[in-house]
Design an enzyme around this catalytic site. Sequence first.
Site, short mmCIF file in Angstrom:
data_model
loop_
_atom_site.label_atom_id
_atom_site.label_comp_id
_atom_site.label_asym_id
_atom_site.label_seq_id
_atom_site.Cartn_x
_atom_site.Cartn_y
_atom_site.Cartn_z
CB SER A 1 40.23 -66.76 -86.05
OG SER A 1 41.02 -65.69 -85.60
CD GLU B 1 39.73 -68.70 -80.23
OE1 GLU B 1 40.93 -68.49 -79.90
OE2 GLU B 1 39.29 -68.45 -81.37
CG HIS C 1 43.89 -68.53 -82.62
ND1 HIS C 1 42.64 -68.23 -82.12
CD2 HIS C 1 43.97 -67.88 -83.81
CE1 HIS C 1 42.01 -67.42 -82.96
NE2 HIS C 1 42.80 -67.20 -83.99
#
Length: 314
Positions: free
Chosen positions: A107, A207, A283
């Site tokens: 992330s 992503e 995620h």
Amino acid sequence: MKPLPPGGTIGVAAPASPYDSRSEVLRGVEWWEARGYEVKLAEHVFARDDYVAGGAKERADDLNALFADPEVDVVQALQGGYGSAQTIPYLDFDAIAANPKPFVGFSDITALHVAIGHNTGLPTFYGNGLVGVGDPEVTEFTRSRLLEVLSGDATGPVPASPDDPYVRAIRGGKVTAPLVGGCLWLLMQTLGTPWEIDLDRAIFFFEDYKSAPYYVDGQLTQLAHAGKLDKVAGVVVGELEGCDWGDLRPVSDWARSRSIEDVLEEHLEPLGVPVLYRLPLGHGKHLASIPLGVRYTLDADARTLTVDESPYRA
């Protein structure tokens, strides 16, 4: 770079957001210890400054210290959130390069993956931080995959989701190239910096989380305008969790008029390279940890992504 040995030491720094409750940290420590490993928490790992874990220099100092520490075998981020990019000017890339060891996080940690890759050429690992491995909602698939990859079993096919193995080829074809990328929002933040993401002749992996289709549209448009997609060898889109129009609070009718797949098709099909979508990279419920910066084979016809090159050296 060597894999995590049995009984090795995990060094943990907090380059992004702070913990919410101390139990989150303790759960992660106990998860590693229950498997025979030791955990060394960096000096400022419990620091807090609103939405970041203390000052940027102190967060970077912790990372520098863990890389330089001969007792530490793996450097793991506490978690993502926000703030990793603030630490980059204070990182000692010469020391990191001189002490290669697996660095893992995902992330917001994307900013560090890009900067370390750019400045040292070292592979890094897209996987859970310490809070993630201790989270009771994180799956056994996710934990086992992280441990396998860090322990040396890093090559071979990237597994599909155990719950829903469907993977879509947005465009067919087969290519072998290094894979780079991470969270799309953080990749955008590298543009115009000295460590700007380089996608030429690479498999572009991205992503994202809770980014509406028109946000993703805008981000891919900017990458195209910047020439970043002109020479990509292939594209792997992981999970876009919470990114479809039905996942978010409606803003207006126009914001809900396209699905996230519509956006991907419009931007990625015309590139003329293999494009694969929906491996458990991101995620979602499951996360299949992967090394970044090493050679992969993307076979969109077979709907597979295979790690060809080990990130480890003897």
